[in-house]
Write a protein that holds these residues in place. Structure first.
Motif, PDB file in Angstrom:
ATOM      1  N   PRO A  97       0.338   1.749   5.960  1.00  0.00           N
ATOM      2  CA  PRO A  97       0.680   3.166   6.094  1.00  0.00           C
ATOM      3  C   PRO A  97      -0.551   4.051   5.883  1.00  0.00           C
ATOM      4  CG  PRO A  97       2.317   2.041   4.757  1.00  0.00           C
ATOM      5  CD  PRO A  97       1.203   1.059   4.976  1.00  0.00           C
ATOM      6  N   GLU A  98      -0.661   5.080   6.699  1.00  0.00           N
ATOM      7  CA  GLU A  98      -1.852   5.929   6.644  1.00  0.00           C
ATOM      8  C   GLU A  98      -2.033   6.609   5.295  1.00  0.00           C
ATOM      9  OE1 GLU A  98      -1.679   8.689   9.837  1.00  0.00           O
ATOM     10  OE2 GLU A  98      -1.879   7.180  11.415  1.00  0.00           O
ATOM     11  N   ASP A  99      -0.922   6.911   4.608  1.00  0.00           N
ATOM     12  CA  ASP A  99      -1.040   7.645   3.351  1.00  0.00           C
ATOM     13  C   ASP A  99      -0.979   6.750   2.121  1.00  0.00           C
ATOM     14  OD1 ASP A  99       1.567   6.935   3.643  1.00  0.00           O
ATOM     15  OD2 ASP A  99       2.422   8.867   3.067  1.00  0.00           O
ATOM     16  N   SER A 100      -1.117   5.432   2.292  1.00  0.00           N
ATOM     17  CA  SER A 100      -1.105   4.534   1.144  1.00  0.00           C
ATOM     18  C   SER A 100      -2.524   4.237   0.691  1.00  0.00           C
ATOM     19  CB  SER A 100      -0.391   3.224   1.492  1.00  0.00           C
ATOM     20  OG  SER A 100      -1.194   2.432   2.342  1.00  0.00           O
ATOM     21  N   GLY A 101      -2.637   3.804  -0.563  1.00  0.00           N
ATOM     22  CA  GLY A 101      -3.944   3.456  -1.092  1.00  0.00           C
ATOM     23  C   GLY A 101      -4.847   4.658  -1.275  1.00  0.00           C
TER      24      GLY A 101
ATOM     25  N   ILE B 140       5.524   4.216   1.962  1.00  0.00           N
ATOM     26  CA  ILE B 140       5.021   3.088   1.189  1.00  0.00           C
ATOM     27  C   ILE B 140       6.133   2.271   0.547  1.00  0.00           C
ATOM     28  CG2 ILE B 140       2.836   4.219   0.768  1.00  0.00           C
ATOM     29  CD1 ILE B 140       3.793   4.863  -2.045  1.00  0.00           C
ATOM     30  N   VAL B 141       7.396   2.621   0.769  1.00  0.00           N
ATOM     31  CA  VAL B 141       8.526   1.867   0.221  1.00  0.00           C
ATOM     32  C   VAL B 141       9.492   1.528   1.349  1.00  0.00           C
ATOM     33  CG1 VAL B 141      10.480   1.864  -1.371  1.00  0.00           C
ATOM     34  CG2 VAL B 141       8.350   2.997  -2.017  1.00  0.00           C
ATOM     35  N   THR B 142       9.858   0.249   1.468  1.00  0.00           N
ATOM     36  CA  THR B 142      10.799  -0.186   2.496  1.00  0.00           C
ATOM     37  C   THR B 142      11.785  -1.181   1.899  1.00  0.00           C
ATOM     38  OG1 THR B 142       9.175   0.091   4.277  1.00  0.00           O
ATOM     39  CG2 THR B 142      11.058  -1.314   4.731  1.00  0.00           C
TER      40      THR B 142
ATOM     41  N   LYS C 215       4.136  -0.887  -0.350  1.00  0.00           N
ATOM     42  CA  LYS C 215       2.773  -0.791   0.188  1.00  0.00           C
ATOM     43  C   LYS C 215       2.156   0.458  -0.430  1.00  0.00           C
ATOM     44  CE  LYS C 215       3.678  -3.184   4.535  1.00  0.00           C
ATOM     45  NZ  LYS C 215       3.494  -3.188   5.993  1.00  0.00           N
ATOM     46  N   GLY C 216       1.429   0.253  -1.496  1.00  0.00           N
ATOM     47  CA  GLY C 216       1.089   1.425  -2.279  1.00  0.00           C
ATOM     48  C   GLY C 216      -0.297   1.526  -2.813  1.00  0.00           C
ATOM     49  N   LEU C 217      -0.378   1.638  -4.137  1.00  0.00           N
ATOM     50  CA  LEU C 217      -1.564   2.166  -4.823  1.00  0.00           C
ATOM     51  C   LEU C 217      -1.826   3.579  -4.330  1.00  0.00           C
ATOM     52  CD1 LEU C 217      -4.128  -0.776  -4.835  1.00  0.00           C
ATOM     53  CD2 LEU C 217      -2.678  -0.029  -6.692  1.00  0.00           C
ATOM     54  N   LYS C 218      -0.739   4.334  -4.103  1.00  0.00           N
ATOM     55  CA  LYS C 218      -0.925   5.672  -3.549  1.00  0.00           C
ATOM     56  C   LYS C 218      -1.653   6.555  -4.543  1.00  0.00           C
ATOM     57  CE  LYS C 218       1.384   9.401  -1.116  1.00  0.00           C
ATOM     58  NZ  LYS C 218       2.654   9.922  -0.561  1.00  0.00           N
TER      59      LYS C 218
END
Length: 428
Positions: free
Chosen positions: A80-84, A387-389, A423-426
């Motif tokens: 995802p573009e806005d993750s990490g 980031i959550v599914t 899919k994170g570490l946002k």
């Protein structure tokens, strides 16, 4: 005279009072200057953040840096573009470009029920991945890299493995307009990007139809507008043989078995593709050849399409025929160096709402010696944020005179899952 004297006395008093007020203002201003100077001295005395020599700015922001790859990425690998988060370094030279490195991570946890060959069980399957990718512009073109570490386990009454695998690791150099050189371990160049396994399958279950393999390679790609052409030299397939030998031990010698991998040839395989990826339509043809010292040369040819039937609604499919190579091995693989095969898959990927999508597919694998496998499956996925599914679905594979785990079977495989993807570490 008396009035004049009073006027003079009043004026003198006003001047005296004004002088006192001005003196107070000067004293106050002097105190403020001294206080400001003290604050500056304290700030200068604090430790300063270190910045690499020759660089003027180091920043961090949420999300991923934009990287334009030469072909679409595997659906299960999309970040995802806005993750990490992304680290950016701006060199001191005004004309020099910015270097960026992005970091992201993913944890997939799934409750997986499996029923295969009279062995049914329910277990928790885990997969953790860490991805680092980055790029920088140089005087000779863009240079970048991609690295992914993975650890996984469980799902069949087995424990989570603490071993970490460098699953993908490659770099690229865009040395001229439209030209790119890629080197490292990446999806095989002859991968069918419109197959079910590549385009849609994100479930922690068996896939079906033609699959793809990660492979060591050096790939040259030419891209212009919607067209892309690639040619690569890749690590060849290996023959796997089981040998029996005598081991001297106490209380006496015993026979033991060991698996040995032997290269099919002494030169790399050759793989390539032509790809058109435009609005609402994607088409691809692929080819593969490798020499085989134990029989006829291995080869494969295939193609596929993706047709956009509407916003968020895609119909896709792919097929391949070949001999000997295991690049497309999924539920089945060649049993001999000359095992002829064909495989195909098709599916639908549709967005029901902005947060909900479905995947439905069917695939077939037919090997002259290894047997046949027909698979169907799908899932529904809900992403309240990128980031959550949450996902749930089922996969069914029917084997016909097929060799699975080196044994013939006519059984079928049923798998049902419920999974959570983070899919994170946002970075905020």
């Amino acid at each position: 005279m008396k009035g004049l004297s009073r006027l003079l006395l009043g004026s003198a008093a006003l001047v005296w009072v004004a002088g006192l007020a001005r003196a107070d203002e000067l004293s106050s201003l002097k105190a403020e200057i001294e206080s400001l100077q003290s604050r500056i001295s304290r700030l200068e005395a604090q430790p300063q953040a270190s910045v690499p020599a020759g660089y003027s700015l180091l920043s961090i922001r949420g999300g991923q840096t934009y990287i334009e790859y030469s072909r679409p990425g595997k659906k299960d690998d999309v970040i995802p573009e806005d993750s990490g988060f992304t680290l950016s370094v701006v060199p001191a030279a005004d004309a020099a470009p910015t270097a960026e490195v992005s970091v992201s991570a993913e944890l997939r946890t799934a409750l997986l029920y499996t029923d295969f060959e009279n062995d049914d069980n329910a277990d928790i399957a885990l997969r953790a991945r860490l991805v680092v990718q980055g790029k920088t512009d140089t005087a000779v073109g863009e240079v970048g890299g991609y690295f992914r570490l993975k650890a996984e386990g469980g799902g069949d009454l087995s424990d989570y493995s603490e071993e970490i695998e460098m699953q993908r690791a490659f770099g690229w150099w865009k040395f001229a307009p439209n030209w790119q050189l890629l080197a490292g371990q990446e999806d095989a160049t002859a991968t069918l990007v419109t197959s079910w396994d590549f385009y849609a399958a994100t479930a922690p279950t068996r896939s079906f139809g033609p699959s793809d393999a990660y492979n060591e390679q050096m790939r040259l790609t030419y891209t212009r507008d919607a067209w892309s052409f690639a040619l690569a030299l890749e690590d060849p397939d290996y023959d796997t043989d089981t040998v029996t030998f005598l081991v001297l031990s106490e209380p006496g010698p015993v026979l033991t078995e060991q698996t040995e991998n032997d290269a099919k040839n002494d030169i790399p395989s050759v793989q390539g593709y032509a790809l058109y990826s435009g609005d609402g339509f994607t088409g691809q043809v692929v080819g593969l050849w490798q020499s085989d010292k134990d029989g006829a040369d291995d080869w494969a040819a295939g193609g596929g399409v993706v047709i956009g039937l509407g916003e968020g609604f895609d119909l896709f499919g792919a097929a391949v025929i070949g001999e000997g190579t295991s690049v497309y091995a999924n539920n089945l693989a060649p049993l001999s160096t000359d095992d002829e095969f064909w495989a195909g898959s098709a599916g639908i990927l549709a967005s029901l709402t902005e947060e909900t999508r479905i995947e439905l597919g069917i695939g077939y694998e037919d090997y002259e010696e290894a047997g046949e496998a027909l698979g169907v499956g799908g899932g529904i996925y809900w992403s309240p944020v990128a980031i959550v599914t949450l996902g749930a679905g089922v996969t069914y594979v029917d084997f016909n005179d097929a060799f699975v785990n080196d044994e013939p079977t006519d059984d079928n495989s049923l798998q049902v899952f419920f999974g959570v993807w983070l899919k994170g570490l946002k970075y905020q």
